[in-house]
Scaffold this motif. Sequence first.
Motif, PDB file in Angstrom:
ATOM      1  N   ARG A  49       0.812  -1.227   0.000  1.00 48.42           N
ATOM      2  CA  ARG A  49       0.000   0.000   0.000  1.00 48.42           C
ATOM      3  C   ARG A  49       0.847   1.280   0.000  1.00 48.42           C
ATOM      4  O   ARG A  49       0.307   2.381  -0.093  1.00 48.42           O
ATOM      5  CB  ARG A  49      -0.918   0.015   1.230  1.00 48.42           C
ATOM      6  N   ARG A  50       2.159   1.163   0.115  1.00 55.14           N
ATOM      7  CA  ARG A  50       3.023   2.324   0.298  1.00 55.14           C
ATOM      8  C   ARG A  50       3.323   3.116  -0.968  1.00 55.14           C
ATOM      9  O   ARG A  50       3.501   4.337  -0.918  1.00 55.14           O
ATOM     10  CB  ARG A  50       4.362   1.891   0.896  1.00 55.14           C
ATOM     11  N   ALA A  51       3.467   2.450  -2.090  1.00 55.52           N
ATOM     12  CA  ALA A  51       4.014   3.075  -3.303  1.00 55.52           C
ATOM     13  C   ALA A  51       3.339   4.389  -3.698  1.00 55.52           C
ATOM     14  O   ALA A  51       4.041   5.378  -3.958  1.00 55.52           O
ATOM     15  CB  ALA A  51       4.005   2.085  -4.466  1.00 55.52           C
ATOM     16  N   PRO A  52       2.003   4.464  -3.761  1.00 54.74           N
ATOM     17  CA  PRO A  52       1.412   5.746  -4.181  1.00 54.74           C
ATOM     18  C   PRO A  52       1.722   6.888  -3.204  1.00 54.74           C
ATOM     19  O   PRO A  52       1.948   8.026  -3.628  1.00 54.74           O
ATOM     20  CB  PRO A  52      -0.091   5.476  -4.230  1.00 54.74           C
ATOM     21  N   PHE A  53       1.752   6.573  -1.925  1.00 55.18           N
ATOM     22  CA  PHE A  53       2.064   7.602  -0.936  1.00 55.18           C
ATOM     23  C   PHE A  53       3.518   8.042  -1.042  1.00 55.18           C
ATOM     24  O   PHE A  53       3.827   9.230  -0.952  1.00 55.18           O
ATOM     25  CB  PHE A  53       1.780   7.084   0.486  1.00 55.18           C
ATOM     26  N   LEU A  54       4.418   7.064  -1.227  1.00 57.12           N
ATOM     27  CA  LEU A  54       5.837   7.402  -1.344  1.00 57.12           C
ATOM     28  C   LEU A  54       6.106   8.233  -2.601  1.00 57.12           C
ATOM     29  O   LEU A  54       6.942   9.144  -2.575  1.00 57.12           O
ATOM     30  CB  LEU A  54       6.700   6.139  -1.325  1.00 57.12           C
ATOM     31  N   ALA A  55       5.390   7.952  -3.672  1.00 60.63           N
ATOM     32  CA  ALA A  55       5.551   8.751  -4.893  1.00 60.63           C
ATOM     33  C   ALA A  55       5.131  10.198  -4.633  1.00 60.63           C
ATOM     34  O   ALA A  55       5.807  11.144  -5.073  1.00 60.63           O
ATOM     35  CB  ALA A  55       4.737   8.142  -6.028  1.00 60.63           C
ATOM     36  N   ARG A  56       4.038  10.379  -3.924  1.00 63.48           N
ATOM     37  CA  ARG A  56       3.578  11.733  -3.599  1.00 63.48           C
ATOM     38  C   ARG A  56       4.556  12.431  -2.658  1.00 63.48           C
ATOM     39  O   ARG A  56       4.850  13.623  -2.820  1.00 63.48           O
ATOM     40  CB  ARG A  56       2.171  11.677  -2.998  1.00 63.48           C
ATOM     41  N   LEU A  57       5.077  11.688  -1.689  1.00 65.44           N
ATOM     42  CA  LEU A  57       6.053  12.287  -0.781  1.00 65.44           C
ATOM     43  C   LEU A  57       7.363  12.615  -1.483  1.00 65.44           C
ATOM     44  O   LEU A  57       8.041  13.582  -1.120  1.00 65.44           O
ATOM     45  CB  LEU A  57       6.304  11.364   0.421  1.00 65.44           C
ATOM     46  N   GLU A  58       7.712  11.830  -2.485  1.00 61.39           N
ATOM     47  CA  GLU A  58       8.908  12.138  -3.279  1.00 61.39           C
ATOM     48  C   GLU A  58       8.713  13.474  -3.995  1.00 61.39           C
ATOM     49  O   GLU A  58       9.645  14.286  -4.074  1.00 61.39           O
ATOM     50  CB  GLU A  58       9.195  11.014  -4.272  1.00 61.39           C
ATOM     51  N   GLN A  59       7.507  13.731  -4.499  1.00 58.80           N
ATOM     52  CA  GLN A  59       7.212  15.028  -5.130  1.00 58.80           C
ATOM     53  C   GLN A  59       7.309  16.159  -4.102  1.00 58.80           C
ATOM     54  O   GLN A  59       7.857  17.222  -4.390  1.00 58.80           O
ATOM     55  CB  GLN A  59       5.833  15.019  -5.775  1.00 58.80           C
ATOM     56  N   VAL A  60       6.775  15.925  -2.910  1.00 58.36           N
ATOM     57  CA  VAL A  60       6.855  16.922  -1.843  1.00 58.36           C
ATOM     58  C   VAL A  60       8.319  17.181  -1.501  1.00 58.36           C
ATOM     59  O   VAL A  60       8.745  18.323  -1.346  1.00 58.36           O
ATOM     60  CB  VAL A  60       6.065  16.456  -0.593  1.00 58.36           C
TER      61      VAL A  60
END
Length: 184
Positions: free
Chosen positions: A148-159
């Motif tokens: 479940r982590r990948a979409p959140f980590l992608a968004r945090l990478e953008q942040v």
Amino acid sequence: MTKSSTGTKKTTPSWSDVKARLADLERAGLVGLVQDMYAASKENQAFLHTRFALGDDPLRPYKATITQWINPADYRKPLSVAKAKKAISDYKKALGQPEGLAELAVFYCEEVFDFLAGYSMEDEGFYVALERMFEQALRHVLALPEARRAPFLARLEQVRALGQNVGWGVGDNFNDMWLEAGLD
């Protein structure tokens, strides 16, 4: 404790006092009480909707509160980090699902950068709060099952990338947190 005019000691009511009174209520009285609380505030409504999984998006009112206080549509309205963070705390009390907490923490960070895209902020406390929320978001995301982590980590990478363009050491601190979390 304070003394009343009759000389007896009065205490401030506590949860124990309320709980004792609730025990005296019949079902209809309890439902009536909850109905009155529901009508008393939008926060109570959001709490009950979330707790009982009512509506199509239980995070909507919490996201709206974050946006209202971190990225208001009217730039003349005041910002309030405390009130935006309280939305996450309120969700945690209402339901506190790990994925919901991750979503709200990441959303908070995204809203900050959406605000900063149009306005500048010269308040160190604002950036310290952002860094703390980024750290909290990482913690919430990494507590999720790996699938479940990948979409959140992608968004945090953008942040994290957006943080490189901000002063106050935000970008460096984001990078440190990212590395400490074992990412990269």
